[in-house]
Design an enzyme around this catalytic site. Structure first.
Site, mmCIF file in Angstrom:
data_model
loop_
_atom_site.group_PDB
_atom_site.id
_atom_site.type_symbol
_atom_site.label_atom_id
_atom_site.label_comp_id
_atom_site.label_asym_id
_atom_site.label_seq_id
_atom_site.Cartn_x
_atom_site.Cartn_y
_atom_site.Cartn_z
ATOM 1 N N GLU A 282 0.007 -2.999 2.704
ATOM 2 C CA GLU A 282 0.673 -2.548 3.924
ATOM 3 C C GLU A 282 -0.345 -2.258 5.014
ATOM 4 O O GLU A 282 -1.482 -1.887 4.732
ATOM 5 C CB GLU A 282 1.460 -1.261 3.632
ATOM 6 C CG GLU A 282 2.472 -1.461 2.515
ATOM 7 C CD GLU A 282 3.306 -0.218 2.218
ATOM 8 O OE1 GLU A 282 4.212 -0.348 1.391
ATOM 9 O OE2 GLU A 282 3.061 0.848 2.789
ATOM 10 N N CYS B 50 -3.923 0.832 11.129
ATOM 11 C CA CYS B 50 -4.373 1.376 9.850
ATOM 12 C C CYS B 50 -4.247 0.249 8.826
ATOM 13 O O CYS B 50 -3.150 -0.280 8.624
ATOM 14 C CB CYS B 50 -3.477 2.562 9.488
ATOM 15 S SG CYS B 50 -3.817 3.260 7.870
ATOM 16 N N CYS C 112 -5.335 1.065 -5.544
ATOM 17 C CA CYS C 112 -6.556 1.857 -5.414
ATOM 18 C C CYS C 112 -6.935 2.395 -6.787
ATOM 19 O O CYS C 112 -6.060 2.750 -7.575
ATOM 20 C CB CYS C 112 -6.336 3.022 -4.449
ATOM 21 S SG CYS C 112 -7.859 3.942 -4.071
ATOM 22 N N CYS D 223 -6.394 9.668 -6.934
ATOM 23 C CA CYS D 223 -6.146 11.000 -6.361
ATOM 24 C C CYS D 223 -4.664 11.346 -6.593
ATOM 25 O O CYS D 223 -3.783 10.569 -6.218
ATOM 26 C CB CYS D 223 -6.481 11.015 -4.870
ATOM 27 S SG CYS D 223 -8.193 10.525 -4.546
ATOM 28 N N CYS E 286 -1.806 11.117 -3.806
ATOM 29 C CA CYS E 286 -1.701 9.908 -2.987
ATOM 30 C C CYS E 286 -0.848 8.866 -3.692
ATOM 31 O O CYS E 286 -1.081 8.553 -4.866
ATOM 32 C CB CYS E 286 -3.103 9.359 -2.729
ATOM 33 S SG CYS E 286 -3.123 7.762 -1.903
ATOM 34 N N CYS F 283 -0.026 8.937 5.997
ATOM 35 C CA CYS F 283 -1.134 9.026 5.054
ATOM 36 C C CYS F 283 -0.653 9.257 3.645
ATOM 37 O O CYS F 283 0.139 10.151 3.375
ATOM 38 C CB CYS F 283 -2.027 10.208 5.392
ATOM 39 S SG CYS F 283 -3.009 9.929 6.813
HETATM 40 N N1 SAH Z 1 -9.532 5.718 -0.071
HETATM 41 C C1 SAH Z 1 -9.884 6.171 1.233
HETATM 42 C C2 SAH Z 1 -8.959 5.688 2.334
HETATM 43 C C3 SAH Z 1 -7.469 5.695 2.112
HETATM 44 S S1 SAH Z 1 -6.538 7.140 2.259
HETATM 45 C C4 SAH Z 1 -9.961 7.682 1.243
HETATM 46 O O1 SAH Z 1 -9.503 8.298 0.298
HETATM 47 O O2 SAH Z 1 -10.534 8.222 2.168
HETATM 48 C C5 SAH Z 1 -6.653 7.783 3.878
HETATM 49 C C6 SAH Z 1 -6.528 9.303 3.899
HETATM 50 O O3 SAH Z 1 -5.202 9.755 3.554
HETATM 51 C C7 SAH Z 1 -7.472 9.979 2.902
HETATM 52 O O4 SAH Z 1 -8.083 11.087 3.518
HETATM 53 C C8 SAH Z 1 -6.500 10.433 1.833
HETATM 54 O O5 SAH Z 1 -7.020 11.461 1.046
HETATM 55 C C9 SAH Z 1 -5.312 10.843 2.659
HETATM 56 N N2 SAH Z 1 -4.090 11.005 1.876
HETATM 57 C C10 SAH Z 1 -3.760 10.361 0.738
HETATM 58 N N3 SAH Z 1 -2.568 10.775 0.287
HETATM 59 C C11 SAH Z 1 -2.129 11.707 1.157
HETATM 60 C C12 SAH Z 1 -0.948 12.480 1.249
HETATM 61 N N4 SAH Z 1 0.012 12.379 0.320
HETATM 62 N N5 SAH Z 1 -0.816 13.320 2.289
HETATM 63 C C13 SAH Z 1 -1.788 13.405 3.224
HETATM 64 N N6 SAH Z 1 -2.914 12.694 3.205
HETATM 65 C C14 SAH Z 1 -3.101 11.859 2.178
#
Ligand code: SAH
Length: 363
Positions: free
Chosen positions: A104, A117, A124, A128, A131, A355
């Site tokens: 996406e 974006c 991934c 985490c 996410c 995000c």
């Molecule tokens: N893998 C990279 C880039 C992708 S995520 C990274 O982790 O930086 C982009 C941002 O969105 C990251 O800061 C991630 O931690 C955040 N993110 C992921 N899931 C989220 C959520 N459920 N709510 C808010 N931010 C989130």
């Protein structure tokens, strides 16, 4: 310890596309199909400057030659669907790749800028728990062309006036879609060069408008500092202490907060760019005042800016966003301690385009 996948599986590699190659090699690829080398720059301009991937439109190239050249332009991204919100100024597109993997990208139009974006991997491997992308695991790395074509598609729809607000251009790119960009290092570097170099090498987007976001892969952060591409580096810290970060960002078991920040400060020194610290505020998990102070202790005096992100809860998540009062207090503490901070506007929540919501469900 929760497992993270640092190396992507090799399966599903897409066919080579002209945009996978630097300019000199594009010329060789064109010569290899029996066409004169100058056609490489012509095609590159159609793609990178005019955002036109349809050879039928290329008036400076005879039709039969154009058809031949499309051998070098396999269709890598086909749109599955586009959905918008925020009165048409946020548009999420789901793409199907040649091997059916889904990724996406999200276009966000603001009064003074347009940000795209983009995804750097299908899925991934960083795992985490908050996410959505992390939950599905890693399918594969995207190729340089698959990355750049997401930007070209956004630029094309802006050129054509398809996005609310009339014709416009892409000013900012954030590697904050699916994937960990620094785990797909060489393809992301190739894509960054194509995005930022002047035509016909690249699209001519200012490196200052590009942000690469990482969980904190320290060796690659150090390598990035040596590349001489002055993008903004965003670090998904989410927590100042190793104990909690070990579970929120599992790669912390490998590289600790201290090491990640040291690498970030090296990047700031090498690039002259302010580091962006991403911090998703999760109610009663990482939003306490003592953590705001602990974060300030780590950051104060450095070239840094904190982006607080209200957590976007993923389906089935046990976590929610912090109370607004706690969010304000967290931000205020950082400010009082002399650390620059903003609260991120969460565009695209209702289309699962905010995000952490990108999960490539195509229901
Ligand atoms: N893998 C990279 C880039 C992708 S995520 C990274 O982790 O930086 C982009 C941002 O969105 C990251 O800061 C991630 O931690 C955040 N993110 C992921 N899931 C989220 C959520 N459920 N709510 C808010 N931010 C989130």
């Amino acid at each position: 310890m929760v497992d993270v996948i640092l190396e992507a599986p090799r399966r599903g590699k897409p066919p080579t596309h002209l945009l996978d190659l630097p300019r000199e090699q594009r010329k060789e690829a064109v010569l290899a199909i029996g066409q004169p080398g100058f056609r490489a720059d012509q095609v590159a301009r159609h793609l990178l400057v005019h955002h036109d991937i349809d050879a039928e439109h290329w008036t400076d190239i005879p039709r039969n030659v154009g058809q031949q050249l499309t051998l070098l332009l396999p269709e890598l991204l086909s749109p599955v669907k586009s959905i918008d919100c925020d009165a048409g100024t946020t548009v999420k597109t789901v793409w199907r790749l040649h091997d059916s993997a889904l990724v996406e990208s999200v276009l966000m139009r603001y009064p003074q800028r347009v940000t795209v974006c983009i995804s750097s991997q299908a899925g991934c491997g960083m795992n985490c728990p908050f996410c959505a992308t992390g939950q599905a695991g890693l399918t594969r790395n995207l190729s340089p062309a698959e990355i750049v074509l997401q930007v070209i598609a956004a630029a094309r729809s802006l050129d054509r006036g398809e996005v609310a607000g009339g014709p416009g251009r892409v000013s900012n790119i954030v590697f904050m879609g699916m994937g960990e960009p620094l785990a797909n290092y060489s393809n992301v570097m190739r894509a960054l060069r194509t995005l930022t170099q002047a035509p016909p090498d690249g699209m001519g987007i200012s490196a200052r408008g590009v942000t690469v976001s990482t969980v904190g892969l320290v060796p690659q952060m150090r390598q990035l500092a040596q590349e001489g591409i002055p993008v903004t580096l965003a670090v998904s810290l989410h927590c100042p202490d190793d104990e909690l970060r070990d579970s929120l960002v599992p790669v912390n078991n490998r590289w600790k907060v201290r090491e990640v920040l040291d690498a970030a400060w090296e990047y700031a020194a090498a690039s002259g760019r302010r580091i962006s610290i991403e911090y998703a505020l999760i109610k009663d998990i990482n939003d306490q005042q003592w953590r705001a102070h602990a974060l300030a202790d780590l950051l104060v005096g450095n070239l840094v800016h904190v982006n607080l992100i209200p957590l976007n809860p993923t389906p089935g998540s046990k976590w929610t966003a912090s109370e607004k009062s706690d969010e304000r207090a967290f931000a205020q503490t950082l400010r009082d301690r002399g650390v620059a901070v903003t609260v991120r506007d969460t565009r695209g929540r209702e289309i699962d385009g905010a995000c952490g919501q990108l999960a490539a469900a195509t229901s």
